[in-house]
Enzyme design. Sequence first.
Site, short mmCIF file in Angstrom:
data_model
loop_
_atom_site.label_atom_id
_atom_site.label_comp_id
_atom_site.label_asym_id
_atom_site.label_seq_id
_atom_site.Cartn_x
_atom_site.Cartn_y
_atom_site.Cartn_z
N ARG A 286 23.17 40.80 33.75
CA ARG A 286 24.40 40.26 33.19
C ARG A 286 25.35 41.38 32.82
O ARG A 286 24.93 42.42 32.31
CB ARG A 286 24.10 39.43 31.93
N VAL A 287 26.63 41.16 33.09
CA VAL A 287 27.70 41.99 32.56
C VAL A 287 28.66 41.05 31.82
O VAL A 287 28.66 39.85 32.05
CB VAL A 287 28.44 42.79 33.65
N SER A 288 29.47 41.63 30.95
CA SER A 288 30.32 40.81 30.09
C SER A 288 31.63 40.36 30.73
O SER A 288 32.17 39.33 30.36
CB SER A 288 30.64 41.57 28.79
N THR A 289 32.14 41.15 31.67
CA THR A 289 33.44 40.82 32.26
C THR A 289 33.40 40.92 33.77
O THR A 289 32.54 41.59 34.36
CB THR A 289 34.54 41.77 31.75
N GLN B 36 33.40 44.43 35.56
CA GLN B 36 32.19 45.25 35.53
C GLN B 36 31.30 44.84 36.70
O GLN B 36 31.40 43.74 37.22
CB GLN B 36 31.43 45.04 34.22
#
Length: 140
Positions: free
Chosen positions: A7-10, A13
């Site tokens: 997982r990445v936040s944005t 990314q």
Amino acid sequence: MLIGYVRVSTDDQNLNLQKDALIKYGVDERNIFSDKTSGSKDKRVGLDKAIEFLKNGDTLVVWKLDRLGRSLAHLIDVITNLKNRNVSFVSITEGMDTTTASGELFFHIFGALAQFERSLIQERVKAGLESAKLRGIRGG
């Protein structure tokens, strides 16, 4: 079977660092589920699909614990759910592996935290009901 979650936040990314680490660990790239969303969100499509895909005896592998979730309550829920389904958990960066004795301790700690949280909720509800009763309110 090893099942990965990254997982990445944005959206700007990328997941390459995490995917590379999971593949190096032995996760088949076809068994890696992903999200591009904040870790503070409990509902994530990729995580939900990964958890649904996991079978008895499988292992969920993440690059780092904070990729799985940021809130303790959510992490407790996920880890407890895995344990109840006889699914192991590995966090590569922290060296957590529930197939080992120290990893089993990790599972027990999460279980104890879950029970502690349930007890706190019960205590708050009881205190609220007692406070309401003193004011002549029934049922909270």
